[in-house]
Design a protein around this motif. Structure first.
Motif, PDB file in Angstrom:
ATOM      1  N   VAL A   1      18.905  11.290 -90.299  1.00  0.00           N
ATOM      2  CA  VAL A   1      17.468  11.251 -90.504  1.00  0.00           C
ATOM      3  C   VAL A   1      16.980  12.655 -90.815  1.00  0.00           C
ATOM      4  O   VAL A   1      17.235  13.591 -90.058  1.00  0.00           O
ATOM      5  N   PHE A   2      16.302  12.826 -91.946  1.00  0.00           N
ATOM      6  CA  PHE A   2      15.805  14.134 -92.361  1.00  0.00           C
ATOM      7  C   PHE A   2      14.332  14.233 -91.975  1.00  0.00           C
ATOM      8  O   PHE A   2      13.475  13.548 -92.544  1.00  0.00           O
ATOM      9  N   LEU A   3      14.047  15.087 -90.994  1.00  0.00           N
ATOM     10  CA  LEU A   3      12.718  15.174 -90.401  1.00  0.00           C
ATOM     11  C   LEU A   3      12.166  16.599 -90.512  1.00  0.00           C
ATOM     12  O   LEU A   3      12.929  17.553 -90.633  1.00  0.00           O
ATOM     13  N   PRO A   4      10.833  16.747 -90.423  1.00  0.00           N
ATOM     14  CA  PRO A   4      10.254  18.099 -90.362  1.00  0.00           C
ATOM     15  C   PRO A   4      10.777  18.845 -89.140  1.00  0.00           C
ATOM     16  O   PRO A   4      11.022  18.241 -88.081  1.00  0.00           O
ATOM     17  N   ALA A   5      10.936  20.145 -89.281  1.00  0.00           N
ATOM     18  CA  ALA A   5      11.542  20.953 -88.225  1.00  0.00           C
ATOM     19  C   ALA A   5      10.842  20.788 -86.883  1.00  0.00           C
ATOM     20  O   ALA A   5      11.490  20.627 -85.849  1.00  0.00           O
ATOM     21  N   ALA A   6       9.520  20.823 -86.905  1.00  0.00           N
ATOM     22  CA  ALA A   6       8.770  20.790 -85.653  1.00  0.00           C
ATOM     23  C   ALA A   6       8.860  19.449 -84.941  1.00  0.00           C
ATOM     24  O   ALA A   6       8.595  19.364 -83.737  1.00  0.00           O
ATOM     25  N   ASP A   7       9.231  18.391 -85.661  1.00  0.00           N
ATOM     26  CA  ASP A   7       9.288  17.060 -85.056  1.00  0.00           C
ATOM     27  C   ASP A   7      10.609  16.781 -84.351  1.00  0.00           C
ATOM     28  O   ASP A   7      10.693  15.887 -83.511  1.00  0.00           O
ATOM     29  N   ILE A   8      11.652  17.521 -84.692  1.00  0.00           N
ATOM     30  CA  ILE A   8      12.983  17.188 -84.193  1.00  0.00           C
ATOM     31  C   ILE A   8      13.081  17.280 -82.666  1.00  0.00           C
ATOM     32  O   ILE A   8      13.614  16.365 -82.029  1.00  0.00           O
TER      33      ILE A   8
ATOM     34  N   GLN B   1      12.061  26.244 -82.703  1.00  0.00           N
ATOM     35  CA  GLN B   1      11.323  24.990 -82.679  1.00  0.00           C
ATOM     36  C   GLN B   1      11.396  24.326 -81.308  1.00  0.00           C
ATOM     37  O   GLN B   1      10.423  23.716 -80.842  1.00  0.00           O
ATOM     38  N   ILE B   2      12.526  24.451 -80.652  1.00  0.00           N
ATOM     39  CA  ILE B   2      12.668  23.877 -79.312  1.00  0.00           C
ATOM     40  C   ILE B   2      11.757  24.612 -78.330  1.00  0.00           C
ATOM     41  O   ILE B   2      11.054  23.990 -77.526  1.00  0.00           O
ATOM     42  N   ASP B   3      11.768  25.947 -78.399  1.00  0.00           N
ATOM     43  CA  ASP B   3      10.943  26.736 -77.489  1.00  0.00           C
ATOM     44  C   ASP B   3       9.456  26.491 -77.744  1.00  0.00           C
ATOM     45  O   ASP B   3       8.664  26.431 -76.795  1.00  0.00           O
ATOM     46  N   GLU B   4       9.074  26.341 -79.004  1.00  0.00           N
ATOM     47  CA  GLU B   4       7.674  26.062 -79.327  1.00  0.00           C
ATOM     48  C   GLU B   4       7.268  24.700 -78.780  1.00  0.00           C
ATOM     49  O   GLU B   4       6.179  24.542 -78.206  1.00  0.00           O
ATOM     50  N   HIS B   5       8.124  23.710 -78.965  1.00  0.00           N
ATOM     51  CA  HIS B   5       7.825  22.369 -78.454  1.00  0.00           C
ATOM     52  C   HIS B   5       7.649  22.390 -76.942  1.00  0.00           C
ATOM     53  O   HIS B   5       6.712  21.794 -76.398  1.00  0.00           O
ATOM     54  N   ASN B   6       8.551  23.087 -76.246  1.00  0.00           N
ATOM     55  CA  ASN B   6       8.472  23.143 -74.779  1.00  0.00           C
ATOM     56  C   ASN B   6       7.266  23.936 -74.299  1.00  0.00           C
ATOM     57  O   ASN B   6       6.739  23.670 -73.216  1.00  0.00           O
ATOM     58  N   ALA B   7       6.820  24.909 -75.108  1.00  0.00           N
ATOM     59  CA  ALA B   7       5.639  25.684 -74.735  1.00  0.00           C
ATOM     60  C   ALA B   7       4.368  24.851 -74.848  1.00  0.00           C
ATOM     61  O   ALA B   7       3.450  24.983 -74.041  1.00  0.00           O
ATOM     62  N   VAL B   8       4.328  23.984 -75.850  1.00  0.00           N
ATOM     63  CA  VAL B   8       3.146  23.140 -76.072  1.00  0.00           C
ATOM     64  C   VAL B   8       3.174  21.903 -75.183  1.00  0.00           C
ATOM     65  O   VAL B   8       2.159  21.505 -74.608  1.00  0.00           O
TER      66      VAL B   8
END
Length: 375
Positions: free
Chosen positions: A108-115, A133-140
């Motif tokens: 599945v090819f997804l936008p980076a921020a969605d993964i 992207q993982i750190d940003e997701h966990n921060a939000v």
């Protein structure tokens, strides 16, 4: 995100046709050619992946196929990694999903921020994305105790830095100069955390210097989905926080880095395994372990080369000291008396110096070859 996303997932049950020539073609209800793919019975009609109802979305969460997400920015390196792992697939350039031919896997090819979201919530089992992207997701959105994603492998590519950048000829010299100013970024969670720490340090410094509590300045974080590097030139922001790989784009836009928020690289992540109380899908877990082992083998192969040389036995200790190998060197006797052949893995970035040192100590017939895979 498209509000109809969830409903489309529920309706898009993608299955793979049996491997026989009779079921490898045909027309769907909308008269599109079908190539090994059909829409499942959850749809009201027989639509294919080219039909608008299901085009570009991931397989149903209940599908038995293992789902893998791939970030666009790292896409070519990821595709090379999958090819080296013998994960065979063909992707239609208009589709965001591709079924693997030799494993029950859907790519599945997804936008980076969605993964991190899809992997963290278990909708996708494995993902390749940047650590940023993982750190940003966990921060939000900090993951729950029973959710989130865990890192399996450092993939050794996609190195970059999330940096604070300002105009080259501007008045800002260090990150704290931007406290209370406007900052544009695609990483609002990490940026907010970074400047909150700077604000706290500045407050303490002022309080110690003036002997009274300082009034906290609030840095204004503005989210931009793209073209962040243009924010300063267009006077949208006083500074930006953005990813930097080579720095060429930053310099072309008249920007310079004055601080680093975080360094990043590509990683393989997976959704957290079920707890001890939950049933374990042993077939899926076995497949995840197999894919991870294959990818690790490709990474190892990319790091090393195979070096082969002949050397007189009298200088063998000196030669093997230069080339100790990943574990140890393989030494084989030659027909010529007192001569041996040595096969050894050497780190690719060191091989030129190693060849020079081997030649100096008397090694001959030095050959170097690439390694396709390793375990």
């Amino acid at each position: 995100m498209d509000k109809s996303f969830s409903s489309r997932i529920e309706r898009a049950v993608i299955t793979r046709e049996p491997d026989n020539d009779e079921n490898q073609g045909g027309l769907c209800r909308n008269e599109h050619m079908i190539d090994l793919l059909t829409a499942g019975p959850a749809l009201e009609a027989d639509y294919c992946l080219r039909c608008p109802k299901v085009s570009g979305y991931i397989v149903d969460p209940g599908s038995e196929q293992l789902r893998r997400a791939i970030e666009g920015r790292l896409q070519q390196a990821t595709l090379d990694l999958l090819a080296g792992s013998d994960i065979q697939f063909k992707r239609d350039h208009r589709q965001d999903i591709a079924l693997v031919k030799n494993h029950p896997i859907a790519l599945v090819f997804l936008p980076a921020a969605d993964i991190p979201t899809f992997v963290g919530e278990g909708q996708v089992d494995l993902g390749i994305t940047g650590r940023d992207q993982i750190d940003e997701h966990n921060a939000v959105a900090p993951p729950a105790d029973d959710g989130g994603a865990e890192e399996l492998l450092d993939l050794r590519f996609g190195h970059c830095k999330l940096q604070v950048q300002v105009p080259m000829n501007g008045k800002y010299k260090e990150p704290k100069d931007l406290i209370g100013r406007n900052i544009s970024t695609s990483f609002p969670g990490l940026t907010k955390k970074y400047f909150e720490e700077l604000e706290g340090e500045e407050d303490k410094a002022i309080a110690n210097r003036e002997g009274k509590a300082a009034r906290r300045l609030k840095t204004r974080i503005k989210y931009l989905g793209g073209s962040v590097e243009a924010a300063c030139a267009l006077r949208v922001a006083d500074g930006i926080v953005d990813l930097v790989e080579s720095g060429e784009t930053m310099q072309a836009m008249g920007l310079k880095a004055i601080g680093t928020v975080k360094e990043s690289k590509a990683v393989l992540i997976r959704s957290k395994p079920p707890s001890k109380e939950d049933p374990v899908d042993t077939t899926k877990e076995s497949l995840i372990d197999k894919i991870a082992a294959r990818i690790q083998g490709v990474i190892t192969a990319q790091k090393y080369v195979m070096c082969t040389y002949n050397v007189h036995r009298s200088v063998l200790p000196a030669a093997t000291k230069i080339t100790p190998g990943k574990r140890s060197a393989t030494v084989t006797a030659l027909d010529e008396a007192d001569w041996v052949a040595v096969n050894v893995m050497v780190e690719k970035e060191k091989i030129a110096d190693v060849m020079d040192d081997l030649a100096s100590c008397g090694a001959q017939d030095i050959l170097v070859g690439n390694i396709a895979n390793a375990r």
